[in-house]
Design a protein around this motif. Structure first.
Motif, PDB file in Angstrom:
ATOM      1  N   GLY A 124       0.813  -1.212   0.000  1.00 23.52           N
ATOM      2  CA  GLY A 124       0.000   0.000   0.000  1.00 23.52           C
ATOM      3  C   GLY A 124       0.842   1.256   0.000  1.00 23.52           C
ATOM      4  N   LEU A 125       1.892   1.289   0.819  1.00 21.50           N
ATOM      5  CA  LEU A 125       2.775   2.452   0.883  1.00 21.50           C
ATOM      6  C   LEU A 125       3.525   2.654  -0.431  1.00 21.50           C
ATOM      7  CD1 LEU A 125       4.227   1.865   4.456  1.00 21.50           C
ATOM      8  CD2 LEU A 125       2.711   3.731   3.806  1.00 21.50           C
ATOM      9  N   ALA A 126       4.071   1.564  -0.992  1.00 23.73           N
ATOM     10  CA  ALA A 126       4.842   1.668  -2.232  1.00 23.73           C
ATOM     11  C   ALA A 126       3.965   2.151  -3.379  1.00 23.73           C
ATOM     12  CB  ALA A 126       5.469   0.318  -2.577  1.00 23.73           C
ATOM     13  N   CYS A 127       2.772   1.581  -3.504  1.00 19.52           N
ATOM     14  CA  CYS A 127       1.891   1.963  -4.608  1.00 19.52           C
ATOM     15  C   CYS A 127       1.362   3.388  -4.437  1.00 19.52           C
ATOM     16  CB  CYS A 127       0.732   0.975  -4.715  1.00 19.52           C
ATOM     17  SG  CYS A 127       1.245  -0.677  -5.263  1.00 19.52           S
ATOM     18  N   THR A 128       1.069   3.794  -3.221  1.00 20.90           N
ATOM     19  CA  THR A 128       0.617   5.167  -2.988  1.00 20.90           C
ATOM     20  C   THR A 128       1.697   6.158  -3.365  1.00 20.90           C
ATOM     21  OG1 THR A 128      -0.818   4.433  -1.178  1.00 20.90           O
ATOM     22  CG2 THR A 128      -0.266   6.771  -1.257  1.00 20.90           C
ATOM     23  N   PHE A 129       2.930   5.880  -2.957  1.00 24.45           N
ATOM     24  CA  PHE A 129       4.061   6.755  -3.279  1.00 24.45           C
ATOM     25  C   PHE A 129       4.255   6.850  -4.789  1.00 24.45           C
ATOM     26  CE2 PHE A 129       8.663   7.251  -4.034  1.00 24.45           C
ATOM     27  CZ  PHE A 129       8.880   8.462  -3.395  1.00 24.45           C
ATOM     28  N   GLY A 130       4.246   5.712  -5.466  1.00 24.03           N
ATOM     29  CA  GLY A 130       4.467   5.708  -6.905  1.00 24.03           C
ATOM     30  C   GLY A 130       3.342   6.339  -7.692  1.00 24.03           C
ATOM     31  N   VAL A 131       2.102   6.064  -7.300  1.00 23.47           N
ATOM     32  CA  VAL A 131       0.954   6.602  -8.043  1.00 23.47           C
ATOM     33  C   VAL A 131       0.835   8.108  -7.847  1.00 23.47           C
ATOM     34  CG1 VAL A 131      -1.580   6.597  -8.148  1.00 23.47           C
ATOM     35  CG2 VAL A 131      -0.316   4.446  -8.142  1.00 23.47           C
ATOM     36  N   GLN A 132       1.194   8.622  -6.658  1.00 23.46           N
ATOM     37  CA  GLN A 132       1.171  10.070  -6.475  1.00 23.46           C
ATOM     38  C   GLN A 132       2.144  10.747  -7.443  1.00 23.46           C
ATOM     39  OE1 GLN A 132       1.313  11.585  -2.467  1.00 23.46           O
ATOM     40  NE2 GLN A 132       2.056  13.589  -3.125  1.00 23.46           N
ATOM     41  N   ALA A 133       3.325  10.167  -7.607  1.00 20.45           N
ATOM     42  CA  ALA A 133       4.280  10.714  -8.579  1.00 20.45           C
ATOM     43  C   ALA A 133       3.737  10.619  -9.996  1.00 20.45           C
ATOM     44  CB  ALA A 133       5.610   9.965  -8.473  1.00 20.45           C
ATOM     45  N   LEU A 134       3.086   9.500 -10.291  1.00 24.39           N
ATOM     46  CA  LEU A 134       2.509   9.309 -11.624  1.00 24.39           C
ATOM     47  C   LEU A 134       1.419  10.334 -11.904  1.00 24.39           C
ATOM     48  CD1 LEU A 134       2.655   7.353 -14.075  1.00 24.39           C
ATOM     49  CD2 LEU A 134       0.798   6.074 -13.009  1.00 24.39           C
ATOM     50  N   ILE A 135       0.575  10.603 -10.906  1.00 22.58           N
ATOM     51  CA  ILE A 135      -0.498  11.580 -11.076  1.00 22.58           C
ATOM     52  C   ILE A 135       0.077  12.972 -11.286  1.00 22.58           C
ATOM     53  CG2 ILE A 135      -2.394  12.752  -9.883  1.00 22.58           C
ATOM     54  CD1 ILE A 135      -3.100  10.073  -8.601  1.00 22.58           C
ATOM     55  N   ASN A 136       1.058  13.344 -10.483  1.00 17.50           N
ATOM     56  CA  ASN A 136       1.654  14.674 -10.621  1.00 17.50           C
ATOM     57  C   ASN A 136       2.215  14.881 -12.024  1.00 17.50           C
ATOM     58  OD1 ASN A 136       4.438  16.272 -10.540  1.00 17.50           O
ATOM     59  ND2 ASN A 136       3.106  17.173  -8.986  1.00 17.50           N
ATOM     60  N   MET A 137       2.972  13.912 -12.530  1.00 24.54           N
ATOM     61  CA  MET A 137       3.556  14.058 -13.858  1.00 24.54           C
ATOM     62  C   MET A 137       2.499  13.923 -14.949  1.00 24.54           C
ATOM     63  SD  MET A 137       7.294  12.208 -13.410  1.00 24.54           S
ATOM     64  CE  MET A 137       6.764  10.817 -12.403  1.00 24.54           C
ATOM     65  N   GLY A 138       1.473  13.111 -14.715  1.00 21.61           N
ATOM     66  CA  GLY A 138       0.392  12.981 -15.681  1.00 21.61           C
ATOM     67  C   GLY A 138      -0.387  14.273 -15.855  1.00 21.61           C
ATOM     68  N   VAL A 139      -0.570  15.013 -14.769  1.00 24.74           N
ATOM     69  CA  VAL A 139      -1.251  16.309 -14.849  1.00 24.74           C
ATOM     70  C   VAL A 139      -0.422  17.294 -15.663  1.00 24.74           C
ATOM     71  CG1 VAL A 139      -1.947  18.329 -13.495  1.00 24.74           C
ATOM     72  CG2 VAL A 139      -2.580  16.034 -12.727  1.00 24.74           C
ATOM     73  N   ALA A 140       0.900  17.294 -15.448  1.00 18.26           N
ATOM     74  CA  ALA A 140       1.774  18.255 -16.127  1.00 18.26           C
ATOM     75  C   ALA A 140       1.770  18.069 -17.638  1.00 18.26           C
ATOM     76  CB  ALA A 140       3.192  18.144 -15.592  1.00 18.26           C
ATOM     77  N   VAL A 141       1.611  16.818 -18.100  1.00 20.45           N
ATOM     78  CA  VAL A 141       1.596  16.561 -19.542  1.00 20.45           C
ATOM     79  C   VAL A 141       0.169  16.390 -20.059  1.00 20.45           C
ATOM     80  CG1 VAL A 141       3.893  15.535 -19.544  1.00 20.45           C
ATOM     81  CG2 VAL A 141       1.904  14.065 -19.195  1.00 20.45           C
TER      82      VAL A 141
END
Length: 389
Positions: free
Chosen positions: A320-337
């Protein structure tokens, strides 16, 4: 209980804490985290200077604050990484209740800082965002509930975790903070799936989530405005998404050069939500791909080590911790592009922010603690022995 059934491997008697910690920690993940912190400081030097000038502050005011928050987060992370899974669970549960109480107090004592969503407490010298600290605590307590459901005559932990997730998602949506609400729901679904939930039930939850999104679109101007902007075929060049998109295009493969970027002078959130646009413009695709690789390394290394774990709580909480950390980064970069609608979410351990950076330190500290090598044997060895019996 698992040690009573399967036994444990012998431990080196009298081994000091620090040597034992260094021998058992995931050094690859730890190195990637430290590099991410360095990248955050590098980008902070570029992105936060224009903001300091606009606010009539010394040029490196925000860089110094970022360094203070970052060092604090690293100290917290290293301290937590030395804990046993039992102590991780205790501290995580206690931290969850404090963060949950703060979340309940937001409608009365919170502020929106002019951003249209009441997410922060203003402390004068700094701000505090309870939802950032709620996420790691929620993952720990939900993993505890779901793991307890596997015990003989255990409580209905899956139901308790579902109710708790529903309450938190509702409270976050009322702020409104749909980005953090989606992260909480995602982390619960990951743990629930790993804990043996049927696909049909998860599909029902996804359907309820989609219905909730439709309701929010029709009742919340804040939510509808972001969705409409995302679905629009044209990008307004005067919006943050417009500035970020142009900066990424200008950066190309190698970037325009250190300090030569212009987007940091136009983007109000260049040092937080859109810091990846600053990286893309000044350093190009090379640095962006390196950042993505660092996040991928942390997540994949953690999941691979967790696959060898026998303890249900450790596996669930770590995943849960690993996926939350990774998906938050994915969302941030997904918004930027512009692959995702704007959510107001920081890039973990890179973006500026006290609550975000320290909460990321807590998340990674718990994760490093749960992925440490322990003298328990691997689950593959247990399955092999059972097959031979």
């Amino acid at each position: 209980m698992t040690e009573m059934v399967f036994g444990t491997a012998p431990v080196k008697a009298g081994e000091p804490v620090l040597p034992r910690w260094w021998r058992t920690i995931d050094k690859w993940a730890l190195s990637a985290i430290l590099i991410l912190f360095g990248v955050g400081m590098l980008l902070g030097l570029a992105a936060s200077v224009p903001l300091a000038e606009k606010n009539n502050l010394e040029p490196f005011y925000y860089v110094k604050r970022q360094a203070f928050f970052g060092v604090t987060a690293l100290i917290v992370m290293l301290g937590l990484s030395m804990l046993s899974p039992v102590k991780v669970r205790r501290i995580g549960v206690i931290g969850f209740f404090f963060a949950f109480a703060a979340l309940l107090a937001l409608p009365v004592f919170g502020t929106d800082f002019g951003k249209g969503a009441v997410r922060w407490f203003s402390l004068g010298f700094a701000s505090f965002q309870p939802s950032e600290f709620l996420k790691p605590g929620f993952v720990i307590i939900a993993a505890w509930f779901i793991a307890a459901a596997h015990e003989v005559a255990g409580p209905p932990g899956r139901l308790y975790s579902f109710i708790l997730a529903g309450i938190i998602v509702t409270l976050l949506a009322m702020q409104p903070d749909f980005g953090q609400a989606s992260l909480v729901l995602f982390s619960w679904m990951v743990m629930y799936f790993i804990g043996g939930a049927p696909i049909f039930l998860l599909a029902c939850v996804a359907g309820i989530t989609a219905a909730g999104g439709f309701f929010a679109y029709n009742t919340s101007d804040h939510f509808a405005r972001r969705i409409n902007g995302f679905l629009s075929s044209e990008i307004d060049p005067r919006t943050q998404i417009g500035y970020a998109t142009n900066a990424i295009q200008e950066g190309g493969f190698f970037g325009v050069g250190v300090g030569e970027g212009t987007v940091k002078w136009s983007l109000p959130d260049a040092h937080t939500d859109f810091i990846i646009a600053v990286a893309a413009e000044e350093y190009g695709l090379l640095l962006v791909m390196a950042i993505i690789a660092l996040y991928a390394l942390i997540v994949t290394r953690s999941l691979l080590r967790l696959m060898r774990e026998r303890d249900p709580f450790t596996r669930l909480a770590g995943a849960g911790l690993a996926c939350t950390f990774g998906v938050q980064a994915l969302i941030n970069m997904g918004v930027a592009v512009r692959l995702l609608p704007a959510k107001g979410m920081t890039l973990p351990f890179v973006s500026y922010g006290g609550s975000s950076v320290i909460a990321s330190g807590i998340t990674l500290g718990f994760l490093l603690a749960l992925t440490r090598s322990r003298p328990q044997g691997e689950i593959s060895d247990i399955l092999a022995r059972r097959a031979q019996q």
